[in-house]
Scaffold this active site. Structure first.
Site, PDB file in Angstrom:
ATOM      1  N   HIS A 269      -1.601   0.552  -7.431  1.00 50.93           N
ATOM      2  CA  HIS A 269      -2.106  -0.213  -8.574  1.00 50.93           C
ATOM      3  C   HIS A 269      -0.957  -1.041  -9.147  1.00 50.93           C
ATOM      4  CE1 HIS A 269      -5.644   2.767  -9.174  1.00 50.93           C
ATOM      5  NE2 HIS A 269      -6.021   1.709  -8.485  1.00 50.93           N
TER       6      HIS A 269
ATOM      7  N   LYS B 285       3.369  -0.692  -8.393  1.00 54.31           N
ATOM      8  CA  LYS B 285       3.892  -1.451  -7.254  1.00 54.31           C
ATOM      9  C   LYS B 285       5.407  -1.290  -7.102  1.00 54.31           C
ATOM     10  CE  LYS B 285       0.138  -4.645  -6.564  1.00 54.31           C
ATOM     11  NZ  LYS B 285      -0.742  -3.669  -5.948  1.00 54.31           N
TER      12      LYS B 285
ATOM     13  N   GLY C  67      -3.744  -6.096  -0.203  1.00 56.40           N
ATOM     14  CA  GLY C  67      -3.121  -7.409  -0.293  1.00 56.40           C
ATOM     15  C   GLY C  67      -1.738  -7.540  -0.855  1.00 56.40           C
ATOM     16  N   THR C  68      -1.610  -7.447  -2.175  1.00 57.36           N
ATOM     17  CA  THR C  68      -0.318  -7.682  -2.822  1.00 57.36           C
ATOM     18  C   THR C  68       0.689  -6.610  -2.456  1.00 57.36           C
ATOM     19  OG1 THR C  68      -1.476  -8.743  -4.649  1.00 57.36           O
ATOM     20  CG2 THR C  68       0.810  -8.131  -5.037  1.00 57.36           C
ATOM     21  N   THR C  69       0.248  -5.375  -2.355  1.00 56.57           N
ATOM     22  CA  THR C  69       1.159  -4.294  -1.979  1.00 56.57           C
ATOM     23  C   THR C  69       1.761  -4.586  -0.611  1.00 56.57           C
ATOM     24  OG1 THR C  69      -0.106  -2.687  -3.284  1.00 56.57           O
ATOM     25  CG2 THR C  69       1.353  -1.800  -1.587  1.00 56.57           C
TER      26      THR C  69
ATOM     27  N   SER D 279      -7.053  -7.528  -1.383  1.00 59.64           N
ATOM     28  CA  SER D 279      -6.579  -6.718  -2.508  1.00 59.64           C
ATOM     29  C   SER D 279      -7.651  -5.660  -2.809  1.00 59.64           C
ATOM     30  CB  SER D 279      -6.307  -7.597  -3.734  1.00 59.64           C
ATOM     31  OG  SER D 279      -7.519  -8.087  -4.261  1.00 59.64           O
ATOM     32  N   GLY D 280      -7.244  -4.611  -3.504  1.00 59.07           N
ATOM     33  CA  GLY D 280      -8.173  -3.516  -3.802  1.00 59.07           C
ATOM     34  C   GLY D 280      -9.472  -3.959  -4.454  1.00 59.07           C
TER      35      GLY D 280
ATOM     36  N   ASP E  26      -9.642  -1.559  -0.593  1.00 55.88           N
ATOM     37  CA  ASP E  26      -9.827  -0.104  -0.582  1.00 55.88           C
ATOM     38  C   ASP E  26     -10.960   0.269   0.374  1.00 55.88           C
ATOM     39  OD1 ASP E  26      -7.874   0.028  -2.575  1.00 55.88           O
ATOM     40  OD2 ASP E  26      -9.349   0.150  -4.195  1.00 55.88           O
TER      41      ASP E  26
ATOM     42  N   ASP F 201      -2.534   4.419 -10.869  1.00 55.29           N
ATOM     43  CA  ASP F 201      -2.180   4.374 -12.290  1.00 55.29           C
ATOM     44  C   ASP F 201      -3.311   5.073 -13.029  1.00 55.29           C
ATOM     45  OD1 ASP F 201      -1.551   3.872 -14.897  1.00 55.29           O
ATOM     46  OD2 ASP F 201      -1.757   1.691 -14.755  1.00 55.29           O
TER      47      ASP F 201
ATOM     48  N   HIS G 277     -12.415  -1.578 -10.162  1.00 51.50           N
ATOM     49  CA  HIS G 277     -12.975  -1.126  -8.888  1.00 51.50           C
ATOM     50  C   HIS G 277     -12.855   0.397  -8.729  1.00 51.50           C
ATOM     51  CE1 HIS G 277      -8.717  -1.629  -8.206  1.00 51.50           C
ATOM     52  NE2 HIS G 277      -8.802  -1.026  -7.046  1.00 51.50           N
TER      53      HIS G 277
ATOM     54  N   ASP H  15     -14.660   2.218  -5.961  1.00 50.77           N
ATOM     55  CA  ASP H  15     -14.045   2.073  -4.639  1.00 50.77           C
ATOM     56  C   ASP H  15     -12.884   3.055  -4.474  1.00 50.77           C
ATOM     57  OD1 ASP H  15     -15.812  -0.024  -4.250  1.00 50.77           O
ATOM     58  OD2 ASP H  15     -14.322  -1.563  -4.745  1.00 50.77           O
TER      59      ASP H  15
ATOM     60  N   ARG I 205     -12.641  10.286  -1.753  1.00 53.25           N
ATOM     61  CA  ARG I 205     -13.687  11.149  -1.176  1.00 53.25           C
ATOM     62  C   ARG I 205     -13.644  11.106   0.349  1.00 53.25           C
ATOM     63  NH1 ARG I 205     -18.454  10.147   0.768  1.00 53.25           N
ATOM     64  NH2 ARG I 205     -18.577   8.058  -0.090  1.00 53.25           N
TER      65      ARG I 205
END
Length: 141
Positions: free
Chosen positions: A8, A12, A35-37, A54-55, A60, A80, A87, A90, A96
């Protein structure tokens, strides 16, 4: 092994520091990230990373699909817990799926370190054996 890296926004920096600290371990494995990660890991740590969306835009879920197909071996998700995520369903689904398919999942740096140390010392070989025997894909039937 195939390792998913997710963080999150407020986590990061933590994941960048973590991947930097264990770069020698990570460079021996196939890395996937949202994406950004993924972009930041590639730029700041100089590792090859397959990037998903991105998530919030489905990243995700893309990682979750790999888990369901038996194509992901570990997930490091620096969450976080104090910030609401748009999201969140997700995120819950990804956690899960990791439980359903018995994929090692860390949601914080402390647990991630235990998993990476285990990987480094060969304690994740049981997962390779299960894959070879086809047990993971049996859940799809």
């Amino acid at each position: 092994m195939k390792i998913a890296l997710i963080a999150h926004d407020k986590k990061k920096e933590d994941i960048i520091q973590f991947v930097t600290a264990y770069k020698s371990v990570f460079q021996q494995h196939e890395l996937f990230a949202t994406g950004t990660t993924g972009k930041r890991i590639m730029e700041e740590v100089s590792l090859t990373v397959h990037r998903f969306h991105s998530g919030p835009l489905g990243g995700d879920q893309e990682i979750g699909a790999m888990i369901a197909r038996g194509e992901m071996d570990m997930v490091l998700f620096f969450r976080d817990p104090l910030t609401s995520q748009p999201h969140e369903p997700d995120v819950s689904a990804l956690i899960r799926l990791s439980d359903v398919y018995e994929i090692p999942l860390a949601t914080n740096m402390g647990t991630a370190e235990v998993l990476i140390q285990g990987l480094k010392h060969g304690y994740m070989d049981w997962l390779k054996l299960r894959k070879k025997q086809g047990e993971i894909n049996d859940k799809q039937k």
